[in-house]
Design a protein around this motif. Structure first.
Motif, PDB file in Angstrom:
ATOM      1  N   TYR A 117     104.263  26.676 -33.384  1.00  0.00           N
ATOM      2  CA  TYR A 117     105.322  26.107 -34.215  1.00  0.00           C
ATOM      3  C   TYR A 117     105.197  24.607 -34.403  1.00  0.00           C
ATOM      4  O   TYR A 117     106.006  24.008 -35.105  1.00  0.00           O
ATOM      5  CB  TYR A 117     106.699  26.442 -33.617  1.00  0.00           C
ATOM      6  CG  TYR A 117     106.978  27.912 -33.640  1.00  0.00           C
ATOM      7  CD1 TYR A 117     107.214  28.565 -34.836  1.00  0.00           C
ATOM      8  CD2 TYR A 117     106.989  28.654 -32.479  1.00  0.00           C
ATOM      9  CE1 TYR A 117     107.460  29.923 -34.872  1.00  0.00           C
ATOM     10  CE2 TYR A 117     107.237  30.012 -32.497  1.00  0.00           C
ATOM     11  CZ  TYR A 117     107.468  30.632 -33.697  1.00  0.00           C
ATOM     12  OH  TYR A 117     107.707  31.988 -33.721  1.00  0.00           O
ATOM     13  N   GLY A 118     104.181  23.984 -33.833  1.00  0.00           N
ATOM     14  CA  GLY A 118     104.055  22.537 -33.898  1.00  0.00           C
ATOM     15  C   GLY A 118     103.280  22.006 -35.072  1.00  0.00           C
ATOM     16  O   GLY A 118     103.175  20.800 -35.243  1.00  0.00           O
ATOM     17  N   GLY A 119     102.708  22.863 -35.878  1.00  0.00           N
ATOM     18  CA  GLY A 119     101.962  22.390 -37.038  1.00  0.00           C
ATOM     19  C   GLY A 119     100.467  22.568 -36.866  1.00  0.00           C
ATOM     20  O   GLY A 119      99.992  23.127 -35.881  1.00  0.00           O
ATOM     21  N   THR A 120      99.724  22.088 -37.834  1.00  0.00           N
ATOM     22  CA  THR A 120      98.283  22.339 -37.848  1.00  0.00           C
ATOM     23  C   THR A 120      97.534  21.598 -36.753  1.00  0.00           C
ATOM     24  O   THR A 120      96.547  22.102 -36.233  1.00  0.00           O
ATOM     25  CB  THR A 120      97.698  21.962 -39.214  1.00  0.00           C
ATOM     26  OG1 THR A 120      97.992  20.592 -39.490  1.00  0.00           O
ATOM     27  CG2 THR A 120      98.271  22.847 -40.306  1.00  0.00           C
ATOM     28  N   ASP A 121      97.971  20.400 -36.392  1.00  0.00           N
ATOM     29  CA  ASP A 121      97.278  19.660 -35.328  1.00  0.00           C
ATOM     30  C   ASP A 121      97.388  20.389 -33.992  1.00  0.00           C
ATOM     31  O   ASP A 121      96.405  20.523 -33.260  1.00  0.00           O
ATOM     32  CB  ASP A 121      97.836  18.245 -35.183  1.00  0.00           C
ATOM     33  CG  ASP A 121      97.500  17.372 -36.391  1.00  0.00           C
ATOM     34  OD1 ASP A 121      96.496  17.673 -37.063  1.00  0.00           O
ATOM     35  OD2 ASP A 121      98.231  16.408 -36.638  1.00  0.00           O
ATOM     36  N   ALA A 122      98.577  20.838 -33.681  1.00  0.00           N
ATOM     37  CA  ALA A 122      98.776  21.564 -32.421  1.00  0.00           C
ATOM     38  C   ALA A 122      98.095  22.919 -32.458  1.00  0.00           C
ATOM     39  O   ALA A 122      97.540  23.367 -31.453  1.00  0.00           O
ATOM     40  CB  ALA A 122     100.266  21.727 -32.141  1.00  0.00           C
ATOM     41  N   LEU A 123      98.106  23.562 -33.607  1.00  0.00           N
ATOM     42  CA  LEU A 123      97.482  24.874 -33.727  1.00  0.00           C
ATOM     43  C   LEU A 123      95.967  24.789 -33.555  1.00  0.00           C
ATOM     44  O   LEU A 123      95.343  25.701 -33.029  1.00  0.00           O
ATOM     45  CB  LEU A 123      97.830  25.497 -35.078  1.00  0.00           C
ATOM     46  CG  LEU A 123      97.552  26.980 -35.249  1.00  0.00           C
ATOM     47  CD1 LEU A 123      98.272  27.783 -34.174  1.00  0.00           C
ATOM     48  CD2 LEU A 123      97.963  27.447 -36.623  1.00  0.00           C
ATOM     49  N   ALA A 124      95.382  23.663 -33.943  1.00  0.00           N
ATOM     50  CA  ALA A 124      93.943  23.474 -33.773  1.00  0.00           C
ATOM     51  C   ALA A 124      93.564  23.381 -32.300  1.00  0.00           C
ATOM     52  O   ALA A 124      92.426  23.664 -31.931  1.00  0.00           O
ATOM     53  CB  ALA A 124      93.501  22.212 -34.509  1.00  0.00           C
ATOM     54  N   GLN A 125      94.515  23.004 -31.455  1.00  0.00           N
ATOM     55  CA  GLN A 125      94.250  22.881 -30.024  1.00  0.00           C
ATOM     56  C   GLN A 125      94.661  24.125 -29.240  1.00  0.00           C
ATOM     57  O   GLN A 125      94.564  24.144 -28.021  1.00  0.00           O
ATOM     58  CB  GLN A 125      94.986  21.670 -29.466  1.00  0.00           C
ATOM     59  CG  GLN A 125      94.549  20.376 -30.086  1.00  0.00           C
ATOM     60  CD  GLN A 125      95.383  19.211 -29.603  1.00  0.00           C
ATOM     61  OE1 GLN A 125      96.203  19.354 -28.708  1.00  0.00           O
ATOM     62  NE2 GLN A 125      95.179  18.060 -30.197  1.00  0.00           N
ATOM     63  N   LEU A 126      95.076  25.173 -29.916  1.00  0.00           N
ATOM     64  CA  LEU A 126      95.557  26.380 -29.247  1.00  0.00           C
ATOM     65  C   LEU A 126      94.489  27.013 -28.368  1.00  0.00           C
ATOM     66  O   LEU A 126      94.781  27.531 -27.304  1.00  0.00           O
ATOM     67  CB  LEU A 126      96.058  27.386 -30.279  1.00  0.00           C
ATOM     68  CG  LEU A 126      96.614  28.694 -29.749  1.00  0.00           C
ATOM     69  CD1 LEU A 126      97.811  28.427 -28.847  1.00  0.00           C
ATOM     70  CD2 LEU A 126      97.007  29.607 -30.894  1.00  0.00           C
ATOM     71  N   ARG A 127      93.236  26.927 -28.788  1.00  0.00           N
ATOM     72  CA  ARG A 127      92.164  27.538 -27.991  1.00  0.00           C
ATOM     73  C   ARG A 127      92.088  26.927 -26.591  1.00  0.00           C
ATOM     74  O   ARG A 127      91.699  27.587 -25.641  1.00  0.00           O
ATOM     75  CB  ARG A 127      90.834  27.424 -28.704  1.00  0.00           C
ATOM     76  CG  ARG A 127      90.332  26.003 -28.825  1.00  0.00           C
ATOM     77  CD  ARG A 127      89.013  25.947 -29.584  1.00  0.00           C
ATOM     78  NE  ARG A 127      88.588  24.588 -29.747  1.00  0.00           N
ATOM     79  CZ  ARG A 127      88.967  23.775 -30.728  1.00  0.00           C
ATOM     80  NH1 ARG A 127      89.823  24.222 -31.636  1.00  0.00           N
ATOM     81  NH2 ARG A 127      88.530  22.545 -30.795  1.00  0.00           N
ATOM     82  N   ALA A 128      92.483  25.676 -26.454  1.00  0.00           N
ATOM     83  CA  ALA A 128      92.466  25.035 -25.136  1.00  0.00           C
ATOM     84  C   ALA A 128      93.446  25.706 -24.180  1.00  0.00           C
ATOM     85  O   ALA A 128      93.145  25.869 -22.997  1.00  0.00           O
ATOM     86  CB  ALA A 128      92.793  23.555 -25.260  1.00  0.00           C
ATOM     87  N   PHE A 129      94.595  26.133 -24.682  1.00  0.00           N
ATOM     88  CA  PHE A 129      95.607  26.761 -23.833  1.00  0.00           C
ATOM     89  C   PHE A 129      95.223  28.184 -23.437  1.00  0.00           C
ATOM     90  O   PHE A 129      95.769  28.727 -22.487  1.00  0.00           O
ATOM     91  CB  PHE A 129      96.963  26.783 -24.537  1.00  0.00           C
ATOM     92  CG  PHE A 129      97.513  25.418 -24.786  1.00  0.00           C
ATOM     93  CD1 PHE A 129      97.909  24.614 -23.740  1.00  0.00           C
ATOM     94  CD2 PHE A 129      97.614  24.925 -26.072  1.00  0.00           C
ATOM     95  CE1 PHE A 129      98.408  23.360 -23.954  1.00  0.00           C
ATOM     96  CE2 PHE A 129      98.118  23.665 -26.302  1.00  0.00           C
ATOM     97  CZ  PHE A 129      98.512  22.881 -25.239  1.00  0.00           C
ATOM     98  N   ILE A 130      94.308  28.781 -24.170  1.00  0.00           N
ATOM     99  CA  ILE A 130      93.869  30.140 -23.865  1.00  0.00           C
ATOM    100  C   ILE A 130      92.546  30.131 -23.101  1.00  0.00           C
ATOM    101  O   ILE A 130      92.388  30.814 -22.094  1.00  0.00           O
ATOM    102  CB  ILE A 130      93.740  30.962 -25.164  1.00  0.00           C
ATOM    103  CG1 ILE A 130      95.113  31.085 -25.829  1.00  0.00           C
ATOM    104  CG2 ILE A 130      93.146  32.335 -24.884  1.00  0.00           C
ATOM    105  CD1 ILE A 130      95.096  31.670 -27.212  1.00  0.00           C
ATOM    106  N   LEU A 131      91.600  29.334 -23.555  1.00  0.00           N
ATOM    107  CA  LEU A 131      90.253  29.355 -22.995  1.00  0.00           C
ATOM    108  C   LEU A 131      90.151  28.644 -21.643  1.00  0.00           C
ATOM    109  O   LEU A 131      89.538  29.168 -20.711  1.00  0.00           O
ATOM    110  CB  LEU A 131      89.277  28.725 -23.989  1.00  0.00           C
ATOM    111  CG  LEU A 131      87.819  28.689 -23.574  1.00  0.00           C
ATOM    112  CD1 LEU A 131      87.278  30.095 -23.422  1.00  0.00           C
ATOM    113  CD2 LEU A 131      87.011  27.905 -24.570  1.00  0.00           C
ATOM    114  N   PHE A 132      90.728  27.481 -21.516  1.00  0.00           N
ATOM    115  CA  PHE A 132      90.550  26.687 -20.295  1.00  0.00           C
ATOM    116  C   PHE A 132      91.118  27.342 -19.038  1.00  0.00           C
ATOM    117  O   PHE A 132      90.487  27.263 -17.974  1.00  0.00           O
ATOM    118  CB  PHE A 132      91.099  25.275 -20.478  1.00  0.00           C
ATOM    119  CG  PHE A 132      90.327  24.456 -21.483  1.00  0.00           C
ATOM    120  CD1 PHE A 132      89.027  24.801 -21.848  1.00  0.00           C
ATOM    121  CD2 PHE A 132      90.890  23.353 -22.070  1.00  0.00           C
ATOM    122  CE1 PHE A 132      88.315  24.058 -22.767  1.00  0.00           C
ATOM    123  CE2 PHE A 132      90.183  22.597 -22.990  1.00  0.00           C
ATOM    124  CZ  PHE A 132      88.896  22.954 -23.348  1.00  0.00           C
TER     125      PHE A 132
END
Length: 82
Positions: A46-61
């Motif tokens: 829900y934070g927009g495109t910048d935050a959505l681009a970093q979503l993989r970090a919250f799943i992968l790391f």
């Protein structure tokens, strides 16, 4: 703390609580860290495109960290019979 023969399961809650307290006290003032993955993912969606681009970090790391911890534990603490 939770090892079957070498751990003290009665103190596991205290160790986990102190670790989370340390994480919160050191990282929230720096960058508003979220330790809860569900909160991080929801904020990214829900934070927009910048935050959505970093979503993989919250799943992968967290997955990579768990794998590294598992391999390190096996290499350092588990006995092997050769």
């Amino acid at each position: 703390m939770t090892h079957a023969t070498r751990g003290t399961p009665a103190l596991a809650g205290l160790a986990i609580g102190l670790a989370l307290t340390l994480i919160h006290l050191t990282s929230i003032p720096v960058d508003n860290t979220s330790v809860n993955p569900a909160r991080s993912i929801a904020a990214a969606i829900y934070g927009g495109t910048d935050a959505l681009a970093q979503l993989r970090a919250f799943i992968l790391f967290p997955i990579v960290g768990a794998l590294l911890a598992g391999f390190a534990h096996r290499a350092l603490f588990e006995r092997t019979n050769i």
